[in-house]
Write a protein that holds these residues in place. Sequence first.
Motif, PDB file in Angstrom:
ATOM      1  N   UNK A 291       0.728  -1.357   0.152  1.00 31.13           N
ATOM      2  CA  UNK A 291       0.020  -0.298  -0.066  1.00 31.13           C
ATOM      3  C   UNK A 291       0.811   1.280   0.020  1.00 31.13           C
ATOM      4  N   UNK A 292       0.123   2.443  -0.504  1.00 35.40           N
ATOM      5  CA  UNK A 292       0.930   3.592  -0.458  1.00 35.40           C
ATOM      6  C   UNK A 292       1.376   3.883   0.737  1.00 35.40           C
ATOM      7  N   UNK A 293       0.677   3.728   1.960  1.00 32.73           N
ATOM      8  CA  UNK A 293       1.013   3.979   3.401  1.00 32.73           C
ATOM      9  C   UNK A 293       2.314   3.333   3.681  1.00 32.73           C
ATOM     10  N   UNK A 294       2.706   2.288   3.262  1.00 32.20           N
ATOM     11  CA  UNK A 294       3.967   1.368   3.543  1.00 32.20           C
ATOM     12  C   UNK A 294       5.123   2.414   2.924  1.00 32.20           C
ATOM     13  N   UNK A 295       4.861   2.619   1.718  1.00 34.78           N
ATOM     14  CA  UNK A 295       6.054   3.745   1.060  1.00 34.78           C
ATOM     15  C   UNK A 295       6.280   5.077   2.058  1.00 34.78           C
ATOM     16  N   UNK A 296       5.013   5.561   2.147  1.00 33.17           N
ATOM     17  CA  UNK A 296       5.134   6.901   2.965  1.00 33.17           C
ATOM     18  C   UNK A 296       5.772   6.740   4.622  1.00 33.17           C
TER      19      UNK A 296
END
Length: 305
Positions: A291-296
């Motif tokens: 998910x995008x949150x993991x990269x953020x």
Amino acid sequence: MTAGDTLPPPFKGPRDPGDAWAVGPDGTKMWGLFGSAGLLAVDRTRGVLLQHRATWSHFGGTWGIPGGARHEGESAVDAALRESHEEAGVPAEALEPLFTRVLDLGFWTYTTAAAWATREFEPSVRDHESLDLAWVPVDEVDRRPLHPHFGEAWPLLKAMIGHRPRLIVDAANVIGSRPDGWWRDRAGAAARLLEELASAVDAGLPADLLGMDAHTAWPDTVVVLEGAAKTASGTEAPRLEIARALRSGDDEIVARVESLLKNDGGAPVTVVTSDRGLRQRVEDLGARCVGAGALRKVLEGVQAD
């Protein structure tokens, strides 16, 4: 030296504080007060660089990788590069990082730093810690008497050294995951993301983000921009490509995944997106998603450092 050494080398000249024993709670001694590190250099034509260990060392006469104790304040990768240069004349400028893997005993760590050779070079025995050095074809490594700890790790290391991991970033989805006013300036938000990614990719990403059983990895990364974000300024850096989609960003990502899985079979491909439809499309092809949150979270950690 290699993980598990229990004899210090004979020294010439002043010692660094790291050239000392680390002692575990049960009395176990491991060489390197701040841990140790070794270099797994990979020439994709000739194989891996192995060191025939001096007979005075623990498990003397076996084969492993050049390495030794970390200096005070020294990173594991820097230690591996320094030790391999001191012991085998390996030129750091002829290498590009691939991944690190850490053996952590709680009181002591050993880091294997894997790197690809970017040009041919010939190693040379430079000190008393080596009987010989050799480029050994990957499929012939386990035919030699290996240092037991290197031998235990070799099957997993072998599986990871043949391909650089691939990361494809759905920029629109990552940008939209944080309500920071990106809708007022999509190109500006994309430029900030590109800057953050360039720093993160250069420093190395957590390997678990890429589904690897390792500590840090340096993937080839593609950031896909679409719509107004395509005008974002950003310089392509080593291992970081900016793809400006001609049509939809989703279609560009799917096409990239298809191409990578077809032409570079074996390389793990990870797509960063929280879009359910896109996730289904790329997972059906054989890629994995985060998910995008993991990269953020990773990018925010890099900025904090």
